[in-house]
Design an enzyme around this catalytic site. Structure first.
Site, short mmCIF file in Angstrom:
data_model
loop_
_atom_site.label_atom_id
_atom_site.label_comp_id
_atom_site.label_asym_id
_atom_site.label_seq_id
_atom_site.Cartn_x
_atom_site.Cartn_y
_atom_site.Cartn_z
N GLU A 157 31.72 18.54 48.86
CA GLU A 157 32.78 19.69 48.52
C GLU A 157 32.11 20.59 47.50
O GLU A 157 32.36 21.87 47.66
CB GLU A 157 34.01 19.15 47.95
CG GLU A 157 35.02 20.26 47.40
CD GLU A 157 35.81 19.80 46.56
OE1 GLU A 157 36.48 20.57 45.81
OE2 GLU A 157 36.15 18.68 46.29
N GLU A 210 35.17 22.55 52.85
CA GLU A 210 33.82 22.98 52.36
C GLU A 210 32.92 21.73 52.34
O GLU A 210 31.85 22.01 52.47
CB GLU A 210 34.34 23.04 50.83
CG GLU A 210 35.06 24.37 50.68
CD GLU A 210 35.41 24.54 49.12
OE1 GLU A 210 35.69 25.58 48.73
OE2 GLU A 210 35.79 23.71 48.55
N ASP A 266 31.21 24.58 48.51
CA ASP A 266 31.86 25.55 47.70
C ASP A 266 30.78 26.74 47.59
O ASP A 266 31.17 27.90 47.86
CB ASP A 266 32.61 25.17 46.66
CG ASP A 266 33.10 26.20 45.79
OD1 ASP A 266 34.19 26.90 46.24
OD2 ASP A 266 32.60 26.73 44.69
#
Length: 218
Positions: free
Chosen positions: A41, A117, A45
């Protein structure tokens, strides 16, 4: 795993990356696994931020830095990413602990956004930047644009401020069971009611109220 790969249009060479991308920390802790999607994640991002900035820079050559920044924020916000996850049905494939699952974690917007993500990062690591770009262009950006009603609060705020007026939002209704609440919000301009919005969260209700006010104002 294959049904999800078919759905996203990408086949992983390293299936473990896909498994990690779908593993919530609660499941990792229950099963004493080494990894959850949190590190993916983190990477996703940044990858998404870069791809979104690139797309906006190319497709909107006349927009200022400030406007590009606002549009990027809208495209990568939690509700936009959660919308992408819901369209793909990612919650069905999430490996989540029993406690988290029992409190609705599989449907929680923050978790669904993280999941998108993480999945993007997994595609990036497995197939490279072009594969990640194709995934974003096919599954993230369209869903984010579909969710672009989140722009209405910003748009009407700017419009009203330019006219020297003020905006306020008021929660006027809350119904349904605790796990499936429905909120109704009213937007007021200089104290005058201008629109109502109903949604699954206060934020969504306010956004829809802002949209109704924009429509009323022409």
């Amino acid at each position: 795993m294959r049904p999800l790969e078919d759905k996203i249009g990408y086949s992983f060479g390293n299936k473990e990356l896909l498994e990690i991308a779908l593993t919530h920390s609660s499941y990792k802790n229950e099963r004493n696994l080494k990894h959850s999607y949190e590190r993916l994640e983190f990477l996703g991002d940044s990858v998404l931020g870069m791809l979104t900035a690139e797309m906006l820079y190319i497709s909107h050559p006349k927009l200022s830095e400030g406007e590009l920044t606002k549009r990027r924020a809208t495209l990568v916000c939690e509700s936009s990413l959660a919308n992408a996850a819901n369209i793909l049905g990612l919650g069905e494939h999430l490996r989540v602990g029993k406690g988290e699952d029992g409190t609705g974690g599989r449907r929680r917007p923050s978790i669904l956004a993280d999941l998108v993500e993480a999945l993007l990062a997994a595609v990036y690591l497995d197939g490279g930047l072009e594969s990640a770009r194709l995934f974003a262009e096919t599954h993230i950006f369209p869903a984010a644009l579909q969710n672009s009603f989140t722009d209405y609060k910003t748009i009407i705020q700017e419009k009203v401020q330019n006219a020297g007026s003020g905006i306020s939002y008021h929660l006027i209704g809350e119904d349904g069971p605790p796990h499936r609440r429905i909120f109704t919000a009213e937007i007021r301009v200089d104290g005058r009611p201008m629109g109502l919005g109903t949604g699954a969260s206060k934020k969504e209700a306010e956004q829809l109220a802002a949209r109704r006010a924009m429509e009323a104002m022409g």
